[in-house]
Design an enzyme around this catalytic site. Sequence first.
Site, PDB file in Angstrom:
ATOM      1  N   GLY A   1      25.807  -5.170  60.197  1.00 19.37           N
ATOM      2  CA  GLY A   1      26.153  -4.474  61.446  1.00 19.37           C
ATOM      3  C   GLY A   1      25.001  -3.642  61.956  1.00 19.37           C
ATOM      4  O   GLY A   1      25.171  -2.487  62.352  1.00 19.37           O
TER       5      GLY A   1
ATOM      6  N   THR B   1      23.163  -4.248  64.639  1.00 20.79           N
ATOM      7  CA  THR B   1      22.871  -4.443  66.066  1.00 20.79           C
ATOM      8  C   THR B   1      23.239  -3.228  66.915  1.00 20.79           C
ATOM      9  O   THR B   1      22.995  -3.216  68.118  1.00 20.79           O
ATOM     10  CB  THR B   1      23.635  -5.665  66.627  1.00 20.79           C
TER      11      THR B   1
ATOM     12  N   TYR C   1      43.651   0.534  60.740  1.00 26.55           N
ATOM     13  CA  TYR C   1      42.235   0.927  60.570  1.00 26.55           C
ATOM     14  C   TYR C   1      42.118   1.868  59.371  1.00 26.55           C
ATOM     15  O   TYR C   1      41.235   1.684  58.517  1.00 26.55           O
ATOM     16  CB  TYR C   1      41.693   1.590  61.844  1.00 26.55           C
TER      17      TYR C   1
ATOM     18  N   LYS D   1      40.028   1.484  55.730  1.00 21.04           N
ATOM     19  CA  LYS D   1      39.027   2.431  55.229  1.00 21.04           C
ATOM     20  C   LYS D   1      39.490   3.057  53.907  1.00 21.04           C
ATOM     21  O   LYS D   1      38.659   3.430  53.085  1.00 21.04           O
ATOM     22  CB  LYS D   1      38.700   3.468  56.303  1.00 21.04           C
TER      23      LYS D   1
ATOM     24  N   PRO E   1      32.125   9.221  57.372  1.00 20.04           N
ATOM     25  CA  PRO E   1      31.920  10.070  58.549  1.00 20.04           C
ATOM     26  C   PRO E   1      33.190  10.319  59.354  1.00 20.04           C
ATOM     27  O   PRO E   1      34.116   9.506  59.363  1.00 20.04           O
ATOM     28  CB  PRO E   1      30.935   9.269  59.409  1.00 20.04           C
ATOM     29  N   GLY E   2      33.168  11.445  60.072  1.00 21.38           N
ATOM     30  CA  GLY E   2      34.125  11.679  61.154  1.00 21.38           C
ATOM     31  C   GLY E   2      33.570  11.022  62.414  1.00 21.38           C
ATOM     32  O   GLY E   2      32.853  10.016  62.327  1.00 21.38           O
TER      33      GLY E   2
ATOM     34  N   GLU F   1      29.168   2.461  69.614  1.00 28.09           N
ATOM     35  CA  GLU F   1      30.008   1.545  70.402  1.00 28.09           C
ATOM     36  C   GLU F   1      31.415   1.426  69.806  1.00 28.09           C
ATOM     37  O   GLU F   1      32.241   0.640  70.285  1.00 28.09           O
ATOM     38  CB  GLU F   1      29.336   0.160  70.471  1.00 28.09           C
ATOM     39  N   PHE F   2      31.662   2.216  68.748  1.00 23.09           N
ATOM     40  CA  PHE F   2      32.937   2.143  68.027  1.00 23.09           C
ATOM     41  C   PHE F   2      34.148   2.258  68.964  1.00 23.09           C
ATOM     42  O   PHE F   2      35.087   1.459  68.894  1.00 23.09           O
ATOM     43  CB  PHE F   2      32.950   3.271  66.982  1.00 23.09           C
TER      44      PHE F   2
HETATM   45  P1  NDP Z   1      29.364  -0.029  66.402  1.00 24.14           P
HETATM   46  O1  NDP Z   1      30.431  -0.740  67.139  1.00 24.14           O
HETATM   47  O2  NDP Z   1      28.315   0.659  67.186  1.00 24.14           O
HETATM   48  O3  NDP Z   1      28.666  -1.016  65.364  1.00 24.14           O
HETATM   49  C1  NDP Z   1      29.418  -1.916  64.593  1.00 24.14           C
HETATM   50  C2  NDP Z   1      28.499  -2.956  63.978  1.00 24.14           C
HETATM   51  O4  NDP Z   1      29.310  -3.844  63.174  1.00 24.14           O
HETATM   52  C3  NDP Z   1      27.776  -3.806  65.004  1.00 24.14           C
HETATM   53  O5  NDP Z   1      26.439  -3.963  64.624  1.00 24.14           O
HETATM   54  C4  NDP Z   1      28.504  -5.137  64.941  1.00 24.14           C
HETATM   55  O6  NDP Z   1      27.581  -6.203  65.161  1.00 24.14           O
HETATM   56  C5  NDP Z   1      28.970  -5.170  63.478  1.00 24.14           C
HETATM   57  N1  NDP Z   1      30.104  -6.075  63.327  1.00 24.14           N
HETATM   58  C6  NDP Z   1      31.373  -5.904  63.795  1.00 24.14           C
HETATM   59  N2  NDP Z   1      32.116  -6.990  63.543  1.00 24.14           N
HETATM   60  C7  NDP Z   1      31.305  -7.868  62.901  1.00 24.14           C
HETATM   61  C8  NDP Z   1      31.481  -9.183  62.407  1.00 24.14           C
HETATM   62  N3  NDP Z   1      32.657  -9.825  62.496  1.00 24.14           N
HETATM   63  N4  NDP Z   1      30.439  -9.795  61.806  1.00 24.14           N
HETATM   64  C9  NDP Z   1      29.248  -9.171  61.693  1.00 24.14           C
HETATM   65  N5  NDP Z   1      29.009  -7.926  62.144  1.00 24.14           N
HETATM   66  C10 NDP Z   1      30.028  -7.294  62.755  1.00 24.14           C
HETATM   67  O7  NDP Z   1      30.127   1.011  65.474  1.00 24.14           O
HETATM   68  P2  NDP Z   1      29.636   2.064  64.363  1.00 24.14           P
HETATM   69  O8  NDP Z   1      28.176   2.057  64.210  1.00 24.14           O
HETATM   70  O9  NDP Z   1      30.308   3.337  64.663  1.00 24.14           O
HETATM   71  O10 NDP Z   1      30.359   1.445  63.083  1.00 24.14           O
HETATM   72  C11 NDP Z   1      29.689   1.169  61.866  1.00 24.14           C
HETATM   73  C12 NDP Z   1      30.612   1.494  60.709  1.00 24.14           C
HETATM   74  O11 NDP Z   1      30.894   2.893  60.699  1.00 24.14           O
HETATM   75  C13 NDP Z   1      31.980   0.802  60.764  1.00 24.14           C
HETATM   76  O12 NDP Z   1      32.307   0.347  59.465  1.00 24.14           O
HETATM   77  C14 NDP Z   1      32.925   1.927  61.185  1.00 24.14           C
HETATM   78  O13 NDP Z   1      34.243   1.707  60.717  1.00 24.14           O
HETATM   79  C15 NDP Z   1      32.273   3.106  60.507  1.00 24.14           C
HETATM   80  N6  NDP Z   1      32.614   4.415  61.025  1.00 24.14           N
HETATM   81  C16 NDP Z   1      32.408   4.723  62.339  1.00 24.14           C
HETATM   82  C17 NDP Z   1      32.729   5.986  62.804  1.00 24.14           C
HETATM   83  C18 NDP Z   1      32.592   6.371  64.242  1.00 24.14           C
HETATM   84  O14 NDP Z   1      33.216   7.372  64.655  1.00 24.14           O
HETATM   85  N7  NDP Z   1      31.793   5.661  65.024  1.00 24.14           N
HETATM   86  C19 NDP Z   1      33.251   7.030  61.890  1.00 24.14           C
HETATM   87  C20 NDP Z   1      33.426   6.588  60.546  1.00 24.14           C
HETATM   88  C21 NDP Z   1      33.098   5.336  60.135  1.00 24.14           C
HETATM   89  P3  NDP Z   1      27.860  -7.491  66.105  1.00 24.14           P
HETATM   90  O15 NDP Z   1      28.875  -7.085  67.130  1.00 24.14           O
HETATM   91  O16 NDP Z   1      26.510  -7.827  66.664  1.00 24.14           O
HETATM   92  O17 NDP Z   1      28.350  -8.530  65.160  1.00 24.14           O
HETATM   93  C1  8X3 Z   2      36.072   6.364  62.685  1.00 17.79           C
HETATM   94  C2  8X3 Z   2      36.567   7.746  62.803  1.00 17.79           C
HETATM   95  O1  8X3 Z   2      38.600   9.203  63.168  1.00 17.79           O
HETATM   96  O2  8X3 Z   2      38.158   7.464  64.816  1.00 17.79           O
HETATM   97  O3  8X3 Z   2      36.202   5.878  61.388  1.00 17.79           O
HETATM   98  O4  8X3 Z   2      39.018   6.916  62.663  1.00 17.79           O
HETATM   99  S1  8X3 Z   2      38.158   7.812  63.381  1.00 17.79           S
END
Ligand code: NDP
Ligand code: 8X3
Length: 253
Positions: free
Chosen positions: A9, A11, A153, A157, A183-184, A189-190
Amino acid sequence: MNKTILITGATSGIGKACAYQFAANDHRVILTGRRMERLQEIKSALEIQFQAQVYILQFDIRNQQEVESAIASIPYEWSHIDILINNAGLAVGLNKIHEGLIDDWNRMIDTNIKGLLYVTRAISPAMVARKSGHIINIGSIAGKETYPLGNVYCATKYAVDSLSKAMRVELVEFGIKVTQLAPGAVETEFSNVRFKGDDAKAESVYNGYQPLTPEDIADAAYYCANLPEHVNINDMVIMPFAQASTSVFHKVL
Ligand code: NDP
Ligand code: 8X3
């Protein structure tokens, strides 16, 4: 010594920030994701900015065969992976359990749990054989506290939390460190993914307080990866100061 770090992930968001953090500090990075154009752009940017060594691999982490053949295709000179950052993941939808969309549930379970397992299964045997390595799993505060509408979700986790503990107790005898970062709210792009492209709704998640940046999490990953041999961070919960729990925010709107 330069290490080789495979980041799933990479990208976007946290994974991309980890790519920059490790590449900027002379490490070799293997970047994975589905969006090839982005992988190529990031590879070029890291090569130009840091003269970094970057290898890219495109696969959908939900597809076991794609994962296996992509990892098997890594050239010999890149095959000594010191650190695996299991970061790829997503939340899709926010519904009560009785109104949940099965397709959303499958996407989250297949990506966050099964995808993480496929990659770990493909990469960890070489670490075991070498008796060294470090696996850094990106969990979440959602894997520590369930919040309303977070149901599946959060469950995925919680699974990452449990698998991180399982990996640690099973791999310690092979000299492999296992760290979970939980993380919180991080502005990436989440939320755009969670709200299926409703960008205004996604932006509103971060209104009224300072969320974490992806670079904050990359800093923590880098810190955990560079500790003395005898030290390991098992689990790190990292929150925006204004977020006291999954659902308690101090917002000034
Ligand atoms: P983004 O959406 O910005 O990034 C998610 C990444 O995951 C992208 O690079 C995407 O790449 C990749 N991805 C998703 N689905 C697939 C797939 N099927 N195959 C391969 N790659 C995949 O989100 P975050 O950076 O926030 O998320 C990263 C991690 O952090 C996740 O596990 C998320 O649950 C976790 N997290 C995020 C938080 C937040 O508040 N943002 C808080 C806590 C945890 P592509 O689409 O190019 O495949
Ligand atoms: C992402 C944080 O609080 O939106 O893992 O679930 S939350």
